[in-house]
Each structure stands twice: as C-alpha cells, then as structure tokens.
Motif scaffolding. Structure first.
Motif, PDB file in Angstrom:
ATOM      1  N   UNK A  26       0.621  -1.418  -0.002  1.00  0.00           N
ATOM      2  CA  UNK A  26       0.071   0.154   0.014  1.00  0.00           C
ATOM      3  C   UNK A  26       0.856   1.489  -0.500  1.00  0.00           C
ATOM      4  N   UNK A  27       1.904   1.367   0.705  1.00  0.00           N
ATOM      5  CA  UNK A  27       2.836   2.414   0.423  1.00  0.00           C
ATOM      6  C   UNK A  27       3.596   2.600  -0.461  1.00  0.00           C
ATOM      7  N   UNK A  28       3.933   1.607  -1.591  1.00  0.00           N
ATOM      8  CA  UNK A  28       4.337   1.795  -2.666  1.00  0.00           C
ATOM      9  C   UNK A  28       3.321   2.450  -3.940  1.00  0.00           C
ATOM     10  N   UNK A  29       2.110   1.549  -3.534  1.00  0.00           N
ATOM     11  CA  UNK A  29       0.794   2.107  -4.473  1.00  0.00           C
ATOM     12  C   UNK A  29       0.776   3.600  -3.923  1.00  0.00           C
ATOM     13  N   UNK A  30       0.653   4.298  -2.840  1.00  0.00           N
ATOM     14  CA  UNK A  30       0.818   5.648  -2.879  1.00  0.00           C
ATOM     15  C   UNK A  30       1.936   6.519  -3.450  1.00  0.00           C
ATOM     16  N   UNK A  63      -2.916  15.867   6.138  1.00  0.00           N
ATOM     17  CA  UNK A  63      -1.217  15.347   5.502  1.00  0.00           C
ATOM     18  C   UNK A  63      -0.784  14.409   6.537  1.00  0.00           C
ATOM     19  N   UNK A  64      -1.530  14.356   7.465  1.00  0.00           N
ATOM     20  CA  UNK A  64      -0.770  13.503   8.951  1.00  0.00           C
ATOM     21  C   UNK A  64      -0.799  12.369   8.489  1.00  0.00           C
ATOM     22  N   UNK A  65      -1.721  11.737   7.476  1.00  0.00           N
ATOM     23  CA  UNK A  65      -1.622  10.007   6.724  1.00  0.00           C
ATOM     24  C   UNK A  65      -0.328  10.219   5.619  1.00  0.00           C
ATOM     25  N   UNK A  66      -0.981  11.340   5.159  1.00  0.00           N
ATOM     26  CA  UNK A  66      -0.911  10.922   3.038  1.00  0.00           C
ATOM     27  C   UNK A  66       0.676  11.823   3.201  1.00  0.00           C
ATOM     28  N   UNK A  67       1.194  11.787   4.460  1.00  0.00           N
ATOM     29  CA  UNK A  67       2.546  12.369   4.059  1.00  0.00           C
ATOM     30  C   UNK A  67       3.492  10.829   4.561  1.00  0.00           C
ATOM     31  N   UNK A  68       3.265   9.426   4.023  1.00  0.00           N
ATOM     32  CA  UNK A  68       3.312   8.816   4.629  1.00  0.00           C
ATOM     33  C   UNK A  68       3.967   8.109   2.816  1.00  0.00           C
ATOM     34  N   UNK A  69       2.643   8.288   2.000  1.00  0.00           N
ATOM     35  CA  UNK A  69       2.863   8.104   0.266  1.00  0.00           C
ATOM     36  C   UNK A  69       3.258   8.964  -0.544  1.00  0.00           C
ATOM     37  N   UNK A  70       4.573   9.270   0.326  1.00  0.00           N
ATOM     38  CA  UNK A  70       5.139  11.221  -0.937  1.00  0.00           C
ATOM     39  C   UNK A  70       6.143  10.470  -0.382  1.00  0.00           C
TER      40      UNK A  70
END
Length: 286
Positions: A26-30, A63-70
């Motif tokens: 899931x991290x890689x897909x993001x 952004x608290x969650x989405x920064x994981x996928x940047x």
C-alpha cells in the motif's frame, strides 16, 4: 530502553491481528500514484500531501496520513534518470519491507513502521518543521541488515556488496546528516534521523546487547592467561612436531589433512585427540 523494547515485544505477541498485511504494498502504491501525479502537476501533488505543521493546523489534516505516501526520492523532473532512480529505490524498500514482515509478522512490522511515523510527527509539530519517511526507510534498512548481514546485493545494479557494509554506509550518512544539521542550527532536522535510530534500537535492543555481550565475553576469554598459555603451548607443539593434532586411533594429523577436524574425548582418562572418523568410534582409555 530495555523495558520499552520488551513491552513492544509483548504487545506484538498479544495482538497478532493488529498489523496491516502487505503494508509496504500500500505504501508503494501510494508512492507511485503521487509520483505520477507530480509528473503532470510539476510536483504539486507532493506539496499537497506532504507533512506541513502550519497547513495541518489550518485544517489540512489529511497531511498527517498522506505524508506516508509522498515519495522519499522526491520528484525533480520527468527525465528517464529520475524515473529510474524512483523505481529502483521504491522497489528496494518494497523488497526489504516485505522481508521484514515475513521475518517479524505483520503486527511487529506495522508497529515498527508507524511508530517511526509517529515519532516523525512529534518532531514535526514540536519544531514546526516538515518531515518525511526518508529516515524511517533508512532505519528499515538497518533492521534488514541486522537480520541478513551476509546477504549480497548489487549496488546500483552493478557492484556486489554485502548488506552489512551498506549498513555501515547508511550509518555514516546518518551521522553526516546529524552533524550537518547541528552545524546549521536546525535542531528539529537533526532530531529526525536520531528518532529513526531510536526506533531501530527499540526493536533490536536485546539482539544488539546479546551481540555486545558475546563479543565482550570472547575478548575476555582471549585475554585470559589460561587461553594465552594454551595457545602458546599449541604453537610450540606444532613447531616441534610439525603438526598440532594427531588422531590416537589412525594417526592422521592436521598436517596430513588440513581440512580434517579433531576433537578431544572427555570420557578418556587423559588428553587424547581423535579425528572426526573416530571421535565417536573408539575405545575409551581408562
């Protein structure tokens, strides 16, 4: 540190369903989605989803969650080299993340990854600075190298190196970044790699302490007068007779066969040496 490490072990053991299976997928897909959005928005997607304390306090809480996928490699341009570099780093972290999950289980790996993220968030809010998952991923490689130190990988797809040597390079980069940020007075940025290392220590404290104790015990054993005298006596025997070990049954020596292993029998009344063929097949001397 030891108490926290063991509490984490107990927590992961008691909550086997807490983890997210295939978390790195899931991290890689993001990462891939945001990278391609960056290609069409000239990097705007990463800016929109990255951790930024001021923006979060003004309502952009995603952004608290989405920064994981940047993407940690960052978007620079749409040239082939940057795309290739993004693909290589993303696939590499996907590989080591899956390896850690297989070794630890989903719960332990999930706790490791999100604890690193939470420590990042604390530093980000405390010092009002932006943070990424770059150092968490680097500490993930530390974990991989601790579990598989002798594994060989191809650096840049060309140079074969053992993982443990890449881990030392990783450690040097950590130290360089910490010193550089301290010299610039950027205390918040200097703490980000520190807490990533702290996260690593929390999960490997007992393993690292066992390694230290083994090495310390080995050094103490090597320095004992009995050990030094025994080795000195062995060397003198080898110089005098031309060999060090000789089987009491067949007479073979380590000079005859350097690959042969020899053992001394504890049941024989005396100091009798035997080759591997006769250590379990001889009459005990009484």
């Amino acid at each position: 540190m030891k108490a926290i490490s063991r509490w984490l072990d107990r927590f992961c053991y008691k909550h086997p369903r807490f983890g997210i299976p295939n978390l790195m997928k899931f991290i890689v897909i993001g990462n891939v989605l945001i990278y391609f959005l960056d290609m069409f928005s000239n990097g705007y997607a990463s800016w929109l989803f990255m951790f930024h304390p001021s923006a979060i306090l003004h309502g952009q809480v995603w952004r608290i969650i989405t920064f994981l996928f940047v993407p940690v490699s960052g978007y620079s341009s749409s040239d082939m080299f940057s795309i290739l570099w993004f693909a290589m780093t993303t696939l590499f972290y996907y590989y080591i993340g899956n390896a850690l999950e297989r070794q630890w289980g989903s719960t332990r790996f999930t706790v490791f990854y999100f604890l690193g993220a939470i420590l990042n968030l604390i530093i980000g809010f405390a010092f009002q600075t932006s943070v990424t998952m770059y150092y968490v991923n680097m500490s993930m490689f530390f974990s991989f190298a601790t579990l598989y130190p002798e594994m060989q990988v191809l650096l840049y797809g060309i140079l074969p190196l053992k993982v443990k040597w890449l881990a030392w390079l990783d450690a040097a980069l950590f130290l360089f970044d910490i010193i550089r940020y301290l010299m610039l007075g950027a205390w918040g940025y200097a703490l980000i790699p520190v807490v990533a290392i702290l996260n690593y220590f929390l999960f490997f404290w007992d393993d690292l302490m066992n390694i230290v104790h083994r090495k310390t015990g080995r050094m103490a054993y090597q320095a004992r007068p009995q050990t030094i005298n025994f080795k000195k006596a062995q060397k003198e025997v080898q110089q005098r007779k031309g060999y060090l070990h000789k089987c009491a049954v067949c007479g073979i020596t380590d000079a005859d066969d350097p690959n042969m292993e020899f053992r001394y029998c504890s049941k024989c009344n005396g100091y009798y040496c035997y080759c591997m063929k006769h250590i379990n097949d001889h009459v005990h001397v009484q």
